[in-house]
Design a protein around this motif. Structure first.
Motif, PDB file in Angstrom:
ATOM      1  N   VAL A 151      58.269   8.765 -17.519  1.00 52.45           N
ATOM      2  CA  VAL A 151      59.092   8.634 -18.643  1.00 52.45           C
ATOM      3  C   VAL A 151      59.185   9.892 -19.391  1.00 52.45           C
ATOM      4  CG1 VAL A 151      59.735   7.489 -20.954  1.00 52.45           C
ATOM      5  CG2 VAL A 151      59.180   6.103 -18.736  1.00 52.45           C
ATOM      6  N   LEU A 152      58.128  10.609 -19.822  1.00 51.23           N
ATOM      7  CA  LEU A 152      57.887  11.846 -20.386  1.00 51.23           C
ATOM      8  C   LEU A 152      58.448  12.867 -19.800  1.00 51.23           C
ATOM      9  CD1 LEU A 152      56.907  13.467 -22.733  1.00 51.23           C
ATOM     10  CD2 LEU A 152      54.954  13.673 -21.621  1.00 51.23           C
ATOM     11  N   SER A 153      58.424  12.769 -18.403  1.00 49.92           N
ATOM     12  CA  SER A 153      59.187  13.865 -17.463  1.00 49.92           C
ATOM     13  C   SER A 153      60.493  13.907 -17.885  1.00 49.92           C
ATOM     14  CB  SER A 153      58.826  13.698 -16.135  1.00 49.92           C
ATOM     15  OG  SER A 153      59.633  14.816 -15.546  1.00 49.92           O
ATOM     16  N   GLY A 154      61.278  12.657 -17.977  1.00 50.75           N
ATOM     17  CA  GLY A 154      62.617  12.483 -18.351  1.00 50.75           C
ATOM     18  C   GLY A 154      63.022  12.793 -19.511  1.00 50.75           C
ATOM     19  N   SER A 163      69.563   6.936 -18.352  1.00 47.60           N
ATOM     20  CA  SER A 163      69.298   7.648 -16.956  1.00 47.60           C
ATOM     21  C   SER A 163      68.191   7.657 -16.555  1.00 47.60           C
ATOM     22  CB  SER A 163      69.695   9.153 -17.353  1.00 47.60           C
ATOM     23  OG  SER A 163      70.973   9.243 -17.518  1.00 47.60           O
ATOM     24  N   ILE A 164      67.090   7.567 -17.482  1.00 52.24           N
ATOM     25  CA  ILE A 164      65.514   7.633 -17.100  1.00 52.24           C
ATOM     26  C   ILE A 164      65.455   6.192 -16.515  1.00 52.24           C
ATOM     27  CG2 ILE A 164      63.481   7.456 -17.850  1.00 52.24           C
ATOM     28  CD1 ILE A 164      64.010   9.358 -20.135  1.00 52.24           C
ATOM     29  N   ALA A 165      66.163   5.284 -16.831  1.00 52.01           N
ATOM     30  CA  ALA A 165      65.841   3.902 -16.273  1.00 52.01           C
ATOM     31  C   ALA A 165      66.389   3.843 -14.996  1.00 52.01           C
ATOM     32  CB  ALA A 165      66.632   2.731 -17.324  1.00 52.01           C
ATOM     33  N   TYR A 166      67.759   4.375 -14.738  1.00 51.03           N
ATOM     34  CA  TYR A 166      68.199   4.297 -13.523  1.00 51.03           C
ATOM     35  C   TYR A 166      67.400   4.955 -12.685  1.00 51.03           C
ATOM     36  CZ  TYR A 166      71.698   5.050  -9.805  1.00 51.03           C
ATOM     37  OH  TYR A 166      72.444   5.198  -8.537  1.00 51.03           O
ATOM     38  N   ASP A 167      66.813   6.132 -12.769  1.00 53.67           N
ATOM     39  CA  ASP A 167      66.138   7.029 -11.952  1.00 53.67           C
ATOM     40  C   ASP A 167      64.948   6.297 -11.574  1.00 53.67           C
ATOM     41  OD1 ASP A 167      68.058   9.093 -11.989  1.00 53.67           O
ATOM     42  OD2 ASP A 167      66.840  10.191 -13.495  1.00 53.67           O
ATOM     43  N   LEU A 168      64.226   5.525 -12.399  1.00 54.29           N
ATOM     44  CA  LEU A 168      62.904   4.855 -12.357  1.00 54.29           C
ATOM     45  C   LEU A 168      63.111   3.380 -11.929  1.00 54.29           C
ATOM     46  CD1 LEU A 168      60.688   6.132 -15.191  1.00 54.29           C
ATOM     47  CD2 LEU A 168      61.130   7.034 -12.866  1.00 54.29           C
ATOM     48  N   ASP A 169      64.306   2.830 -11.732  1.00 54.09           N
ATOM     49  CA  ASP A 169      64.831   1.457 -11.394  1.00 54.09           C
ATOM     50  C   ASP A 169      63.910   0.581 -12.266  1.00 54.09           C
ATOM     51  OD1 ASP A 169      66.222  -0.430  -9.873  1.00 54.09           O
ATOM     52  OD2 ASP A 169      64.365  -0.717  -8.422  1.00 54.09           O
ATOM     53  N   ILE A 170      64.281   0.786 -13.553  1.00 50.34           N
ATOM     54  CA  ILE A 170      63.478  -0.165 -14.526  1.00 50.34           C
ATOM     55  C   ILE A 170      64.581  -0.178 -15.634  1.00 50.34           C
ATOM     56  CG2 ILE A 170      61.225   0.195 -14.441  1.00 50.34           C
ATOM     57  CD1 ILE A 170      61.166   2.371 -16.387  1.00 50.34           C
ATOM     58  N   PRO A 172      66.563  -0.096 -19.727  1.00 52.03           N
ATOM     59  CA  PRO A 172      66.413   0.621 -20.545  1.00 52.03           C
ATOM     60  C   PRO A 172      65.424   0.300 -21.838  1.00 52.03           C
ATOM     61  CG  PRO A 172      68.740   0.292 -20.148  1.00 52.03           C
ATOM     62  CD  PRO A 172      67.942  -0.411 -19.199  1.00 52.03           C
ATOM     63  N   ARG A 173      65.302  -0.905 -21.846  1.00 55.25           N
ATOM     64  CA  ARG A 173      64.283  -1.720 -22.760  1.00 55.25           C
ATOM     65  C   ARG A 173      62.943  -1.299 -22.404  1.00 55.25           C
ATOM     66  NH1 ARG A 173      62.409  -1.811 -27.720  1.00 55.25           N
ATOM     67  NH2 ARG A 173      60.867  -3.872 -27.889  1.00 55.25           N
ATOM     68  N   THR A 174      62.430  -1.333 -21.058  1.00 52.28           N
ATOM     69  CA  THR A 174      61.336  -1.051 -20.723  1.00 52.28           C
ATOM     70  C   THR A 174      61.110   0.410 -20.851  1.00 52.28           C
ATOM     71  OG1 THR A 174      61.467  -2.642 -18.845  1.00 52.28           O
ATOM     72  CG2 THR A 174      59.712  -0.813 -18.580  1.00 52.28           C
ATOM     73  N   VAL A 175      62.047   1.400 -20.584  1.00 53.23           N
ATOM     74  CA  VAL A 175      61.904   2.763 -21.065  1.00 53.23           C
ATOM     75  C   VAL A 175      61.644   3.066 -22.492  1.00 53.23           C
ATOM     76  CG1 VAL A 175      63.051   5.047 -21.217  1.00 53.23           C
ATOM     77  CG2 VAL A 175      63.268   3.382 -19.077  1.00 53.23           C
ATOM     78  N   GLU A 176      62.148   2.399 -23.409  1.00 53.15           N
ATOM     79  CA  GLU A 176      61.891   2.400 -24.768  1.00 53.15           C
ATOM     80  C   GLU A 176      60.586   1.970 -25.052  1.00 53.15           C
ATOM     81  OE1 GLU A 176      64.945  -0.148 -26.891  1.00 53.15           O
ATOM     82  OE2 GLU A 176      66.339   1.083 -26.014  1.00 53.15           O
ATOM     83  N   VAL A 177      60.061   1.105 -24.368  1.00 53.65           N
ATOM     84  CA  VAL A 177      58.725   0.609 -24.804  1.00 53.65           C
ATOM     85  C   VAL A 177      57.679   1.547 -24.195  1.00 53.65           C
ATOM     86  CG1 VAL A 177      56.999  -0.867 -23.935  1.00 53.65           C
ATOM     87  CG2 VAL A 177      59.230  -1.900 -24.400  1.00 53.65           C
TER      88      VAL A 177
END
Length: 206
Positions: A151-154, A163-170, A172-177
């Motif tokens: 996530v930090l890399s993104g 976009s980070i969520a799409y790339d990691l297949d998770i 957006p809310r999980t990315v926020e966490v």
């Protein structure tokens, strides 16, 4: 360094923005010069001593990122703060990679720009920025989980959460966490500070 020991150079193509920012900074005790285009400022930059640059990212003649890169080429590097709209954050990250000390999202409180300029001015006397000891940052990076590092890399790449969520297949809310956990573990108080810390430690997109 005292505010009277350096000049803040405001580069923005909008006259109303230049004047309002110059008034604010003048009232705060800064010496200020205004420039209506990046091209004109770039021509004057090699002769500037003890200057701090405040520039908008989006200008018709040259973007803030291009300006910073051209300052490097002209050997006229100076501490810079870039001002950006919310949608310009990826470009703002590019500006930090090009040497900007900080980026500030519009709209911003007066104290935010004033504190950013003070941080930038510290670079004029080679004063280390608080919280940016590289060995300490590396230690904090080692505390991140693999997902948090992804996530930090993104974030450092300037990608939005979706976009980070799409790339990691998770989600957006999980990315926020995960991003909140990264901020806490890295002891970063803001997104610009997090990006500065990562870049200073050589951490970049995988």
């Amino acid at each position: 360094m005292q505010t009277g020991d350096y000049i803040v150079h405001i580069v923005d193509d909008e006259e109303s923005v230049r004047k309002s920012l110059a008034f604010l900074l003048g009232m705060a005790g800064f010496a200020v010069r205004m420039h209506d285009s990046a091209t004109d400022f770039l021509a004057a930059a090699p002769a500037i001593r003890n200057g701090v640059l405040v520039t908008d990212l989006r200008m018709p003649d040259m973007s803030g990122v291009e300006l910073l890169r051209n300052l490097v080429t002209a050997q006229a590097i100076m501490p810079a703060v870039v001002i950006t709209g919310h949608a310009d954050v990826p470009m703002a990250v590019e500006a930090m990679k090009a040497g900007a000390i900080d980026f500030i999202e519009k709209p911003f409180e007066d104290v935010v720009i004033i504190e950013a300029i003070h941080r930038a001015a510290e670079q004029l006397v080679d004063k280390p920025t608080e919280g940016h000891d590289v060995s300490a940052i590396h230690s904090r990076l080692e505390c991140l989980s693999e997902r948090e590092r992804q996530v930090l890399s993104g974030v450092v790449a300037g990608l939005p959460n979706k976009s980070i969520a799409y790339d990691l297949d998770i989600s957006p809310r999980t990315v926020e966490v995960h991003r909140a956990h990264v901020m806490a573990k890295m002891q970063a108080k803001s997104l610009p500070q997090l990006v500065r810390m990562a870049l200073s430690a050589g951490f970049g997109p995988d």
